[in-house]
Design a protein around this motif. Structure first.
Motif, PDB file in Angstrom:
ATOM      1  N   MET A 109      64.183 -20.148  -3.757  1.00  0.00           N
ATOM      2  CA  MET A 109      64.249 -21.588  -3.955  1.00  0.00           C
ATOM      3  C   MET A 109      64.180 -22.338  -2.627  1.00  0.00           C
ATOM      4  O   MET A 109      64.570 -21.818  -1.584  1.00  0.00           O
ATOM      5  N   LEU A 110      63.698 -23.612  -2.689  1.00  0.00           N
ATOM      6  CA  LEU A 110      63.596 -24.459  -1.516  1.00  0.00           C
ATOM      7  C   LEU A 110      64.422 -25.721  -1.699  1.00  0.00           C
ATOM      8  O   LEU A 110      64.544 -26.246  -2.810  1.00  0.00           O
ATOM      9  N   TYR A 111      64.958 -26.229  -0.592  1.00  0.00           N
ATOM     10  CA  TYR A 111      65.579 -27.547  -0.584  1.00  0.00           C
ATOM     11  C   TYR A 111      64.493 -28.598  -0.330  1.00  0.00           C
ATOM     12  O   TYR A 111      63.607 -28.402   0.502  1.00  0.00           O
ATOM     13  N   THR A 112      64.589 -29.718  -1.045  1.00  0.00           N
ATOM     14  CA  THR A 112      63.655 -30.824  -0.831  1.00  0.00           C
ATOM     15  C   THR A 112      64.095 -31.631   0.387  1.00  0.00           C
ATOM     16  O   THR A 112      65.218 -31.479   0.895  1.00  0.00           O
ATOM     17  N   GLU A 113      63.235 -32.531   0.819  1.00  0.00           N
ATOM     18  CA  GLU A 113      63.573 -33.388   1.954  1.00  0.00           C
ATOM     19  C   GLU A 113      64.818 -34.220   1.661  1.00  0.00           C
ATOM     20  O   GLU A 113      65.707 -34.343   2.514  1.00  0.00           O
ATOM     21  N   LEU A 126      67.940 -32.058   1.792  1.00  0.00           N
ATOM     22  CA  LEU A 126      68.299 -31.722   3.169  1.00  0.00           C
ATOM     23  C   LEU A 126      68.913 -32.916   3.896  1.00  0.00           C
ATOM     24  O   LEU A 126      69.872 -32.766   4.665  1.00  0.00           O
ATOM     25  N   LEU A 127      68.371 -34.099   3.661  1.00  0.00           N
ATOM     26  CA  LEU A 127      68.927 -35.304   4.284  1.00  0.00           C
ATOM     27  C   LEU A 127      70.375 -35.514   3.846  1.00  0.00           C
ATOM     28  O   LEU A 127      71.234 -35.873   4.665  1.00  0.00           O
ATOM     29  N   ALA A 128      70.655 -35.288   2.563  1.00  0.00           N
ATOM     30  CA  ALA A 128      72.009 -35.472   2.053  1.00  0.00           C
ATOM     31  C   ALA A 128      72.973 -34.454   2.653  1.00  0.00           C
ATOM     32  O   ALA A 128      74.098 -34.797   3.039  1.00  0.00           O
ATOM     33  N   LEU A 129      72.544 -33.204   2.759  1.00  0.00           N
ATOM     34  CA  LEU A 129      73.382 -32.178   3.389  1.00  0.00           C
ATOM     35  C   LEU A 129      73.544 -32.468   4.878  1.00  0.00           C
ATOM     36  O   LEU A 129      74.638 -32.306   5.451  1.00  0.00           O
ATOM     37  N   GLY A 130      72.452 -32.886   5.503  1.00  0.00           N
ATOM     38  CA  GLY A 130      72.506 -33.192   6.924  1.00  0.00           C
ATOM     39  C   GLY A 130      73.453 -34.328   7.246  1.00  0.00           C
ATOM     40  O   GLY A 130      74.139 -34.314   8.286  1.00  0.00           O
ATOM     41  N   LYS A 131      73.521 -35.316   6.369  1.00  0.00           N
ATOM     42  CA  LYS A 131      74.440 -36.441   6.580  1.00  0.00           C
ATOM     43  C   LYS A 131      75.879 -35.952   6.655  1.00  0.00           C
ATOM     44  O   LYS A 131      76.656 -36.388   7.513  1.00  0.00           O
ATOM     45  N   VAL A 132      76.241 -35.018   5.765  1.00  0.00           N
ATOM     46  CA  VAL A 132      77.591 -34.454   5.777  1.00  0.00           C
ATOM     47  C   VAL A 132      77.845 -33.712   7.092  1.00  0.00           C
ATOM     48  O   VAL A 132      78.908 -33.852   7.717  1.00  0.00           O
ATOM     49  N   HIS A 161      57.509 -26.546   2.404  1.00  0.00           N
ATOM     50  CA  HIS A 161      58.668 -26.260   3.240  1.00  0.00           C
ATOM     51  C   HIS A 161      58.948 -27.443   4.151  1.00  0.00           C
ATOM     52  O   HIS A 161      58.032 -28.010   4.762  1.00  0.00           O
ATOM     53  N   VAL A 162      60.223 -27.812   4.237  1.00  0.00           N
ATOM     54  CA  VAL A 162      60.672 -28.861   5.148  1.00  0.00           C
ATOM     55  C   VAL A 162      61.812 -28.290   5.979  1.00  0.00           C
ATOM     56  O   VAL A 162      62.742 -27.688   5.433  1.00  0.00           O
ATOM     57  N   SER A 163      61.737 -28.475   7.279  1.00  0.00           N
ATOM     58  CA  SER A 163      62.842 -28.077   8.151  1.00  0.00           C
ATOM     59  C   SER A 163      63.795 -29.253   8.309  1.00  0.00           C
ATOM     60  O   SER A 163      63.364 -30.385   8.554  1.00  0.00           O
ATOM     61  N   ILE A 164      65.094 -28.995   8.169  1.00  0.00           N
ATOM     62  CA  ILE A 164      66.073 -30.067   8.329  1.00  0.00           C
ATOM     63  C   ILE A 164      66.022 -30.653   9.736  1.00  0.00           C
ATOM     64  O   ILE A 164      66.320 -31.837   9.942  1.00  0.00           O
ATOM     65  N   LEU A 174      69.617 -34.754  13.632  1.00  0.00           N
ATOM     66  CA  LEU A 174      69.659 -33.471  12.931  1.00  0.00           C
ATOM     67  C   LEU A 174      69.021 -32.363  13.754  1.00  0.00           C
ATOM     68  O   LEU A 174      69.471 -31.216  13.714  1.00  0.00           O
ATOM     69  N   LYS A 175      67.989 -32.694  14.508  1.00  0.00           N
ATOM     70  CA  LYS A 175      67.385 -31.682  15.392  1.00  0.00           C
ATOM     71  C   LYS A 175      68.424 -31.173  16.400  1.00  0.00           C
ATOM     72  O   LYS A 175      68.539 -29.965  16.638  1.00  0.00           O
ATOM     73  N   GLU A 176      69.200 -32.081  16.973  1.00  0.00           N
ATOM     74  CA  GLU A 176      70.198 -31.699  17.970  1.00  0.00           C
ATOM     75  C   GLU A 176      71.321 -30.868  17.353  1.00  0.00           C
ATOM     76  O   GLU A 176      71.924 -30.034  18.018  1.00  0.00           O
ATOM     77  N   GLN A 177      71.566 -31.072  16.055  1.00  0.00           N
ATOM     78  CA  GLN A 177      72.666 -30.395  15.375  1.00  0.00           C
ATOM     79  C   GLN A 177      72.244 -29.060  14.764  1.00  0.00           C
ATOM     80  O   GLN A 177      73.055 -28.330  14.224  1.00  0.00           O
ATOM     81  N   THR A 178      70.933 -28.731  14.857  1.00  0.00           N
ATOM     82  CA  THR A 178      70.376 -27.577  14.135  1.00  0.00           C
ATOM     83  C   THR A 178      69.881 -26.500  15.082  1.00  0.00           C
ATOM     84  O   THR A 178      69.243 -26.794  16.099  1.00  0.00           O
TER      85      THR A 178
END
Length: 396
Positions: A180-184, A187-193, A217-220, A227-231
């Motif tokens: 399974m894949l996460y949608t954009e 990912l934005l919602a998870l990234g906000k947390v 595929h989307v990379s968070i 999010l780039k800095e946090q990943t």
């Protein structure tokens, strides 16, 4: 004699696949026609231009040590791949080449975790995540990715699992074992947390090139500079270019973390295998046609076998969107066949139907099994037919 083993090694959980794999090999050695669906690697050879580049590098004398972080030319190719595929800019000091994506993950946990630090791991999970966290003296914390939500976690679940000891969360998209894949938006919602709570995101993207249908595929890390800095992205060429045995993976992200990983690697492995690094340069700089050909073949198998799989009594399966695994729930099939649990059902499939699959207990969800479609269509069709007949015969 005193006990010679370290406590951290004693805490490791043996791979749940070992017993079934050993039994399958034993039966095959006895002459039984075993169909194995446990493979976690493509059934295609490494593309010829990559093989040629590796041979050329050896013939040219490129057989010595390289920098611990990897060949500068390879790091440049990886940076260009990120720019081309995800639109992300990484400097050379933000990339580490490792001895496979698994080694990159192991090194990451070693440099970010202190004793008692927690890492959130959604279930179902790849079997090595919790063991690597434990080896770094960390604590795995599990969140249930529910089948009704396509095995994906929600922002509410993530927020509820975070404590003062939480250091990171792992996101594996496309997923092993579910596909399974996460949608954009997801990912934005998870990234906000993660941004609000200040926790690191470990984004395992090893199956990024194997995505099917209208999905992408989307990379968070590509969704915002924050999010780039946090990943920390973990990736490699094992699945995308059928290079599992070459052992080249990499990590990309925060420069301080990458520097620490490089320092650790310098004392553990010195550098990734030189010949394999030159092969990977060719993998990224050369034609990508073999990658697409393999993806198309997997998609064809997925679409043909899926309908046959869910026609087996007691099987239910969310259709995968990527990777090369089916992850059906077979609890009902096990019950219909007279077994107390799915692990016993898996043993029965092997011993009587001569089909080897991986029990979901090793991935944190004991009602499921994992079947790889990284094998020929002929073998897949035969295996599914055997499983179907096995369940039907047990129901009589």
């Amino acid at each position: 004699m005193k006990n010679q083993l370290a406590e951290r090694v004693k805490a490791l959980t043996p791979s749940s696949t070992l017993a079934i794999t050993a039994k399958a090999k034993e039966l095959k050695a006895q002459g039984h026609d075993i169909i194995g669906l446990g493979a976690g690697e493509p059934d295609f050879n490494t593309p010829q231009h990559i093989l040629d580049a590796a041979a050329a590098s050896m013939n040219e004398g490129q057989t010595k040590y390289t920098p611990s972080a990897g060949l500068p030319t390879l790091i440049k190719e990886i940076a260009e791949k990120f720019k081309r595929d995800q639109g992300i800019d990484y400097s050379a000091k933000e990339i580490l080449v490792a001895n496979g994506a698994k080694h990159a993950l192991y090194t990451l946990f070693q440099v970010i975790l202190n004793e008692g630090d927690e890492v959130i791991i959604p279930t179902p999970y790849w079997v090595s995540y919790p063991e690597q966290v434990k080896l770094a003296d960390g604590v795995p914390v599990y969140i249930d990715g529910l089948e009704k939500n396509d095995f994906k976690i929600t922002p509410e679940q993530l927020a509820g699992a975070i404590t003062e000891r939480t250091k990171a969360v792992i996101i594996n998209s496309p997923s092993n074992p579910t596909g399974m894949l996460y949608t954009e938006d997801e990912l934005l919602a998870l990234g906000k947390v993660c941004l609000e709570k200040g926790i690191l995101i470990v984004s395992d993207e090893i199956y990024e090139k194997l995505v099917y249908g209208e999905h992408k595929h989307v990379s968070i890390a590509q969704l915002s500079p924050e999010l780039k800095e946090q990943t920390i992205i973990i990736n490699g060429v094992s699945k995308s270019h059928s290079m599992t045995g070459w052992r080249i993976g990499y990590a990309a992200g925060n420069k301080e973390i990458i520097e620490a990983m490089t320092n650790l690697a310098s004392h553990s492995t010195s550098n990734p295998t030189t010949t394999a690094q030159f092969a990977t340069i060719a993998a990224y700089s050369g034609t990508q046609e073999p990658v697409e050909q393999m993806r198309v073949a997997f998609e064809e198998r997925l679409n043909i076998i899926y309908d046959k799989l869910v026609a087996i009594p007691g099987f239910s399966c969310v259709k995968p969107q990527g990777a090369f695994y089916f992850y059906p729930n077979v609890k009902e099939a096990a019950n219909l066949s007279g077994y107390e649990n799915v692990d016993q059902f898996v043993e029965g499939l092997l011993e009587e139907a001569l089909v080897a699959v991986i029990p979901g207990s090793g991935f944190g969800t004991p009602d499921n099994i994992r079947l790889s479609y990284a094998t020929s269509l002929e073998q897949l069709e035969a295996a599914v037919e055997r499983m179907h007949q096995f369940v039907v015969s047990k129901m009589k």
